[in-house]
Design a protein around this motif. Structure first.
Motif, short mmCIF file in Angstrom:
data_model
loop_
_atom_site.label_atom_id
_atom_site.label_comp_id
_atom_site.label_asym_id
_atom_site.label_seq_id
_atom_site.Cartn_x
_atom_site.Cartn_y
_atom_site.Cartn_z
N ARG A 20 7.58 -23.25 -39.77
CA ARG A 20 8.10 -24.44 -39.09
C ARG A 20 8.58 -24.12 -37.67
O ARG A 20 8.87 -25.03 -36.89
CB ARG A 20 9.25 -25.05 -39.90
N LEU A 21 8.65 -22.83 -37.34
CA LEU A 21 9.13 -22.41 -36.03
C LEU A 21 7.99 -21.96 -35.12
O LEU A 21 8.23 -21.55 -33.99
CB LEU A 21 10.15 -21.27 -36.19
N LEU A 22 6.76 -22.03 -35.60
CA LEU A 22 5.63 -21.52 -34.83
C LEU A 22 5.48 -22.19 -33.47
O LEU A 22 5.12 -21.54 -32.49
CB LEU A 22 4.33 -21.69 -35.63
N GLU A 23 5.76 -23.49 -33.40
CA GLU A 23 5.58 -24.20 -32.13
C GLU A 23 6.46 -23.64 -31.02
O GLU A 23 6.11 -23.71 -29.84
CB GLU A 23 5.85 -25.68 -32.30
N TYR A 24 7.60 -23.04 -31.39
CA TYR A 24 8.49 -22.47 -30.38
C TYR A 24 8.04 -21.07 -29.98
O TYR A 24 8.29 -20.62 -28.87
CB TYR A 24 9.92 -22.45 -30.91
N MET A 25 7.37 -20.37 -30.91
CA MET A 25 6.86 -19.04 -30.59
C MET A 25 5.65 -19.13 -29.66
O MET A 25 5.47 -18.30 -28.77
CB MET A 25 6.45 -18.30 -31.87
N ARG A 73 1.66 -8.47 -25.23
CA ARG A 73 2.96 -9.08 -25.53
C ARG A 73 2.84 -10.58 -25.69
O ARG A 73 2.07 -11.22 -24.97
CB ARG A 73 3.98 -8.77 -24.41
N VAL A 74 3.61 -11.14 -26.62
CA VAL A 74 3.83 -12.58 -26.75
C VAL A 74 5.33 -12.76 -26.90
O VAL A 74 5.90 -12.43 -27.94
CB VAL A 74 3.11 -13.19 -27.97
N GLY A 75 6.00 -13.27 -25.85
CA GLY A 75 7.46 -13.35 -25.92
C GLY A 75 8.05 -11.97 -26.14
O GLY A 75 7.77 -11.03 -25.40
N ARG A 76 8.82 -11.80 -27.22
CA ARG A 76 9.41 -10.50 -27.51
C ARG A 76 8.57 -9.68 -28.49
O ARG A 76 8.96 -8.57 -28.88
CB ARG A 76 10.84 -10.67 -28.04
N PHE A 77 7.41 -10.22 -28.91
CA PHE A 77 6.48 -9.47 -29.74
C PHE A 77 5.68 -8.54 -28.84
O PHE A 77 4.89 -9.02 -28.02
CB PHE A 77 5.52 -10.40 -30.48
N SER A 78 5.85 -7.23 -28.96
CA SER A 78 5.13 -6.30 -28.09
C SER A 78 4.18 -5.43 -28.90
O SER A 78 4.38 -5.20 -30.10
CB SER A 78 6.11 -5.40 -27.33
N GLY A 133 11.50 -14.43 -33.85
CA GLY A 133 10.54 -14.80 -32.82
C GLY A 133 11.01 -15.88 -31.87
O GLY A 133 10.25 -16.28 -30.97
N ILE A 134 12.24 -16.37 -32.03
CA ILE A 134 12.71 -17.46 -31.17
C ILE A 134 14.01 -17.09 -30.46
O ILE A 134 14.80 -17.96 -30.10
CB ILE A 134 12.90 -18.77 -31.97
N GLN A 135 14.22 -15.79 -30.26
CA GLN A 135 15.46 -15.33 -29.64
C GLN A 135 15.60 -15.76 -28.19
O GLN A 135 16.71 -15.72 -27.64
CB GLN A 135 15.54 -13.80 -29.73
N GLU A 136 14.51 -16.20 -27.56
CA GLU A 136 14.61 -16.68 -26.17
C GLU A 136 15.36 -18.01 -26.08
O GLU A 136 15.87 -18.37 -25.03
CB GLU A 136 13.21 -16.85 -25.57
N LEU A 137 15.44 -18.73 -27.20
CA LEU A 137 16.15 -20.01 -27.20
C LEU A 137 17.66 -19.75 -27.25
O LEU A 137 18.12 -18.86 -27.97
CB LEU A 137 15.74 -20.84 -28.42
#
Length: 292
Positions: free
Chosen positions: A55-60, A197-202, A226-230
């Motif tokens: 349910r959080l994929l859209e933010y990743m 990299r995708v966001g914080r996924f390296s 995966g949504i720590q940028e929020l």
């Protein structure tokens, strides 16, 4: 059911859907999804969500991405990469020097408009573009705004060179390679691609499917990893109850209008909210009531 995210190192030769299918077998669940499709020939970081995390994929997928690509000059294909059919061959009178290549690369910095390739999963009138392309049908594709925040030459070598790029969601590196070739005055094709990299996924912390199969519990990351940028908001017990019931609790936060936030009950993710500056209220977008 397992809930969490995975930082998968996708190998070349597999589709993103193949990776999902493999993980469904490993974790024995159907509730698996990925963020940001990688072409079958490409390798690198593929964020995957299990259980509630889907349910959080859209933010990743909204996160910026980094790639390393190899571009080969002298020919073009119908797909934009070396898996396609060659449609143009043109030898250059002289090879561009590193300085010229760098200047062209830097000209792509910032926001611009990019036309997606025909061989892509974008839908127009309910049909995926690659399905139309395979049927020999080419349609007009509306240009999309992309943002390139950094791009640099990594390794020049005769008719091919490697460059790195950091870009926004929705950027097609195959199309970027074609556009770079056009500015260099020669057809160009992407001959290798790795997403680093995708966001914080390296890529440095990514796990292969073999590593996941060997220890599926160890590599599973927390639900909110995966949504720590929020930005995060920690609510009182009363506000947590209101939020979980779909109400709009009033909170104090130094946030701009419409900011998407992680919402916590103690240290557990309660959901995703949208902060409305006028009135200082928090509107629930996703709620995990069992966290409260």
């Amino acid at each position: 059911m397992k809930d969490g995210v995975l930082n998968i190192l996708k190998p070349p030769g597999m589709t993103s859907h193949d990776v999902v299918a493999c993980l469904r077998r490993i974790y024995r669940t159907k509730k698996v999804g990925h963020a940001g499709t990688l072409d079958p020939a490409a390798a690198g970081v593929l964020p995957v969500a299990l259980g509630k995390a889907t349910r959080l994929l859209e933010y990743m997928t909204a996160a910026d991405k980094e790639y390393r690509a190899e571009l080969t000059l002298g020919y073009a294909t119908d797909t934009g990469d070396d898996t396609g059919t060659v449609i143009m061959i043109k030898e250059m009178a002289s090879l561009p020097q590193a300085e010229e290549i760098n200047q062209v690369l830097q000209s792509f910095l910032g926001r611009s408009q990019q036309v997606p390739p025909m061989y892509s999963a974008i839908k127009i009138d309910g049909k995926k573009l690659y399905e139309l392309a395979r049927a020999g049908i080419e349609v007009e594709r509306p240009a999309r705004t992309i943002d390139i925040s950094s791009i640099s030459l990594m390794q020049p070598a005769e008719t091919r060179f490697v460059f790195s790029v950091t870009c926004s969601k929705g950027t097609y590196i195959r199309s970027l390679c074609e556009d770079i070739g056009e500015r260099l005055g020669c057809p160009a094709t992407m001959t290798f691609l790795v997403r680093t990299r995708v966001g914080r996924f390296s890529v440095a912390q990514a796990s292969s499917l073999e590593e996941v199969a060997a220890n599926p519990e160890k590599v599973l990351l927390p639900l909110d990893w995966g949504i720590q940028e929020l930005p995060a908001l920690h609510l009182s017990e009363t506000d947590c109850r209101a939020f979980s019931w779909g109400q709009h609790p009033t909170v104090e936060a130094a946030l701009t209008e419409g900011t998407i936030c992680r919402v916590y009950a103690n240290e557990r993710l309660l959901g995703i909210g949208r902060y409305m500056q006028q009135g200082g209220c928090l509107i629930p977008e996703k709620v995990f009531p069992e966290s409260f």
